[in-house]
Enzyme design. Structure first.
Site, PDB file in Angstrom:
ATOM      1  N   ALA A  17       0.826  -1.212   0.000  1.00 51.79           N
ATOM      2  CA  ALA A  17       0.000   0.000   0.000  1.00 51.79           C
ATOM      3  C   ALA A  17       0.862   1.265   0.000  1.00 51.79           C
ATOM      4  O   ALA A  17       0.478   2.286  -0.576  1.00 51.79           O
ATOM      5  CB  ALA A  17      -0.938   0.003   1.203  1.00 51.79           C
ATOM      6  N   ASP A 161       3.043 -11.722 -12.171  1.00 49.59           N
ATOM      7  CA  ASP A 161       3.640 -12.861 -12.882  1.00 49.59           C
ATOM      8  C   ASP A 161       3.786 -12.538 -14.368  1.00 49.59           C
ATOM      9  O   ASP A 161       4.798 -12.843 -14.995  1.00 49.59           O
ATOM     10  CB  ASP A 161       2.759 -14.108 -12.702  1.00 49.59           C
ATOM     11  CG  ASP A 161       2.452 -14.361 -11.245  1.00 49.59           C
ATOM     12  OD1 ASP A 161       3.274 -14.979 -10.567  1.00 49.59           O
ATOM     13  OD2 ASP A 161       1.395 -13.893 -10.768  1.00 49.59           O
ATOM     14  N   HIS A 189      -1.796 -17.679  -8.937  1.00 51.85           N
ATOM     15  CA  HIS A 189      -0.636 -16.854  -8.563  1.00 51.85           C
ATOM     16  C   HIS A 189       0.160 -17.625  -7.522  1.00 51.85           C
ATOM     17  O   HIS A 189      -0.063 -17.485  -6.317  1.00 51.85           O
ATOM     18  CB  HIS A 189      -1.069 -15.492  -8.008  1.00 51.85           C
ATOM     19  CG  HIS A 189       0.078 -14.791  -7.322  1.00 51.85           C
ATOM     20  ND1 HIS A 189       1.170 -14.334  -8.005  1.00 51.85           N
ATOM     21  CD2 HIS A 189       0.324 -14.532  -6.020  1.00 51.85           C
ATOM     22  CE1 HIS A 189       2.031 -13.822  -7.151  1.00 51.85           C
ATOM     23  NE2 HIS A 189       1.546 -13.922  -5.942  1.00 51.85           N
TER      24      HIS A 189
HETATM   25  P1  NAX Z   1       2.281  -6.209   4.818  1.00 50.11           P
HETATM   26  O1  NAX Z   1       2.305  -7.223   5.910  1.00 50.11           O
HETATM   27  O2  NAX Z   1       3.364  -5.197   4.735  1.00 50.11           O
HETATM   28  O3  NAX Z   1       0.898  -5.424   4.881  1.00 50.11           O
HETATM   29  C1  NAX Z   1      -0.312  -6.049   4.979  1.00 50.11           C
HETATM   30  C2  NAX Z   1      -1.211  -5.136   5.792  1.00 50.11           C
HETATM   31  O4  NAX Z   1      -2.519  -5.698   5.752  1.00 50.11           O
HETATM   32  C3  NAX Z   1      -0.808  -5.033   7.258  1.00 50.11           C
HETATM   33  O5  NAX Z   1      -0.661  -3.671   7.590  1.00 50.11           O
HETATM   34  C4  NAX Z   1      -1.963  -5.684   7.999  1.00 50.11           C
HETATM   35  O6  NAX Z   1      -2.236  -5.064   9.239  1.00 50.11           O
HETATM   36  C5  NAX Z   1      -3.099  -5.493   7.010  1.00 50.11           C
HETATM   37  N1  NAX Z   1      -4.197  -6.428   7.170  1.00 50.11           N
HETATM   38  C6  NAX Z   1      -4.140  -7.737   7.515  1.00 50.11           C
HETATM   39  N2  NAX Z   1      -5.394  -8.231   7.599  1.00 50.11           N
HETATM   40  C7  NAX Z   1      -6.224  -7.238   7.256  1.00 50.11           C
HETATM   41  C8  NAX Z   1      -7.636  -7.144   7.196  1.00 50.11           C
HETATM   42  N3  NAX Z   1      -8.402  -8.184   7.488  1.00 50.11           N
HETATM   43  N4  NAX Z   1      -8.185  -5.965   6.816  1.00 50.11           N
HETATM   44  C9  NAX Z   1      -7.401  -4.922   6.529  1.00 50.11           C
HETATM   45  N5  NAX Z   1      -6.063  -4.935   6.613  1.00 50.11           N
HETATM   46  C10 NAX Z   1      -5.483  -6.091   6.963  1.00 50.11           C
HETATM   47  O7  NAX Z   1       2.141  -7.053   3.481  1.00 50.11           O
HETATM   48  P2  NAX Z   1       2.385  -6.571   1.971  1.00 50.11           P
HETATM   49  O8  NAX Z   1       3.797  -6.761   1.626  1.00 50.11           O
HETATM   50  O9  NAX Z   1       1.773  -5.243   1.767  1.00 50.11           O
HETATM   51  O10 NAX Z   1       1.575  -7.714   1.184  1.00 50.11           O
HETATM   52  C11 NAX Z   1       0.172  -7.787   1.255  1.00 50.11           C
HETATM   53  C12 NAX Z   1      -0.313  -9.092   0.625  1.00 50.11           C
HETATM   54  O11 NAX Z   1       0.026  -9.154  -0.757  1.00 50.11           O
HETATM   55  C13 NAX Z   1       0.298 -10.357   1.241  1.00 50.11           C
HETATM   56  O12 NAX Z   1      -0.740 -11.311   1.427  1.00 50.11           O
HETATM   57  C14 NAX Z   1       1.263 -10.828   0.175  1.00 50.11           C
HETATM   58  O13 NAX Z   1       1.483 -12.229   0.261  1.00 50.11           O
HETATM   59  C15 NAX Z   1       0.503 -10.440  -1.055  1.00 50.11           C
HETATM   60  N6  NAX Z   1       1.266 -10.389  -2.319  1.00 50.11           N
HETATM   61  C16 NAX Z   1       0.604 -10.720  -3.459  1.00 50.11           C
HETATM   62  C17 NAX Z   1       1.193 -10.649  -4.698  1.00 50.11           C
HETATM   63  C18 NAX Z   1       0.437 -11.006  -5.947  1.00 50.11           C
HETATM   64  O14 NAX Z   1       1.046 -10.972  -7.016  1.00 50.11           O
HETATM   65  N7  NAX Z   1      -0.847 -11.364  -5.900  1.00 50.11           N
HETATM   66  C19 NAX Z   1       2.614 -10.238  -4.835  1.00 50.11           C
HETATM   67  C20 NAX Z   1       3.133  -9.478  -3.670  1.00 50.11           C
HETATM   68  C21 NAX Z   1       2.663  -9.973  -2.314  1.00 50.11           C
HETATM   69  O15 NAX Z   1       3.426 -11.095  -1.959  1.00 50.11           O
END
Ligand code: NAX
Length: 328
Positions: A17, A161, A189
């Protein structure tokens, strides 16, 4: 100037974000003539809520002309209210000792609740992109939890990807990444995804013919693209963030503003095309026009491709089976 649209982003204090929000607010997602209202969701704990406040202060300090308002909240009903775009980035990460099944269950709870909230309060044409992993299955759960919204409005992010595959092909051929067309990624993914360049062209010439080395596809290209996320973690000590945010921008921009006939990849609920069972959230080649996507049809599927497509499909079916009992 157009009327502002409401864009909801979850996980708004997280690292993806932190790259994503500033680009949405600057007009890179929906156009430089489209004002936005950001509706930001974080979990109801002091630290993330405090961090979210800091991010909002920075957004404010950018004085983006297109950012007309923003709200930070821990309530999905507030975040998704009248949202026309929802980027579901927040998810439960895999903790130490956590099994894959536990990860699926924990995320199923989140995406059931968020799907229901979207169902109750979002704009009826809301375009939903799920980034939080396991992205395809989370998107499937949200879709199933929102029976009053069209299923086609729920998508999962395969674009990272796709972009990774494009950059690997550019490096291999020595051509500009922008010149690559007709590339696609099938499936989940995850490392099982199948990046398929059999139809890809560079300035009208076949990429497959240009590379001419079938073993490179199997032994180098597919493992490199499939394990790229792990390679980034190893190098950076953190998972892909700016590139994931960039892919989310690409995905939403193309969906909203169109691809001018060019192919891209989106994780979408299957309509049965290419023998993928209906409803499975699967990466397909699509073109986008007037805010809608359409699957590119008529591609020949050879034996190698069918094997790869089934392999990634099986993984999705297993994930789906693991959470089926939660969907009632
Ligand atoms: P971060 O851990 O830096 O940030 C995630 C944020 O989401 C945290 O601040 C947490 O408090 C918040 N959160 C958790 N549960 C929540 C909920 N129920 N409602 C609202 N907020 C919530 O992770 P970040 O690096 O930003 O990655 C976020 C997600 O993207 C992860 O699940 C990661 O695995 C996924 N990804 C997906 C990718 C894709 O291509 N589809 C690639 C990048 C990434 O790995």
């Amino acid at each position: 100037m157009k009327a502002p649209v409401r864009v909801a982003v979850t996980g708004a204090a997280g690292q993806i974000a932190y790259s994503l929000l500033f680009r949405i607010a600057s007009g890179e997602m929906l156009g430089k003539d489209q004002p936005v209202i950001l509706q930001l969701l974080e979990v109801p704990f002091e630290k993330p809520q405090q961090a979210l406040k800091g991010v909002m202060m920075e957004l404010q300090d950018c004085a983006f002309p297109l950012l007309t308002d923003m709200v930070g909240t821990d309530d999905p009903l507030v975040a998704f209210k009248d949202a026309e775009y929802a980027l579901l980035v927040g998810a439960r990460p895999r903790g130490p000792g956590m099994e894959r099944a536990d990860l699926l269950q924990e995320n199923a709870k989140i995406f059931t609740a968020q799907g229901k909230a979207l169902n109750d309060v979002a704009h009826r044409d809301v375009k939903v992109l799920v980034v939080g992993n396991p992205a395809n299955t989370n998107a499937y759960i949200a879709m199933k939890s929102a029976p009053d919204l069209p299923a086609k409005n729920f998508t999962a992010m395969l674009r990272l990807d796709h972009n990774r595959a494009a950059s690997q092909l550019a490096a291999k051929t020595g051509k500009a990444v922008a010149s690559i067309e007709k590339l696609l990624v099938w499936g989940n993914h995850s490392p099982t995804m199948y990046a398929d360049y059999r139809f890809a062209t560079i300035n009208g010439e076949s990429v497959k013919a240009m590379i001419g080395d079938e073993a490179w596809n199997r032994d180098v290209f597919l493992p490199t693209v499939g394990k790229r996320g792990a390679a980034i973690i190893e190098a950076r000590g953190l998972s892909s963030a700016a590139s994931a945010a960039n892919a989310a921008i690409d995905h939403m921009r193309d969906w909203a503003l169109g691809t001018n006939g060019k192919w891209t990849t989106m994780g979408i609920p299957s309509d049965g095309s290419y023998g993928i069972p209906e409803g499975v959230m699967y990466g397909f080649p699509v073109t986008c026009e007037n805010g809608a996507y359409e699957i590119v049809q008529g591609l020949e599927i050879d034996e190698f491709s069918r094997d790869r497509m089934n392999f990634t499909l099986n993984e999705l079916e297993e994930e789906r089976a693991a959470i089926a009992h939660l969907l009632g």
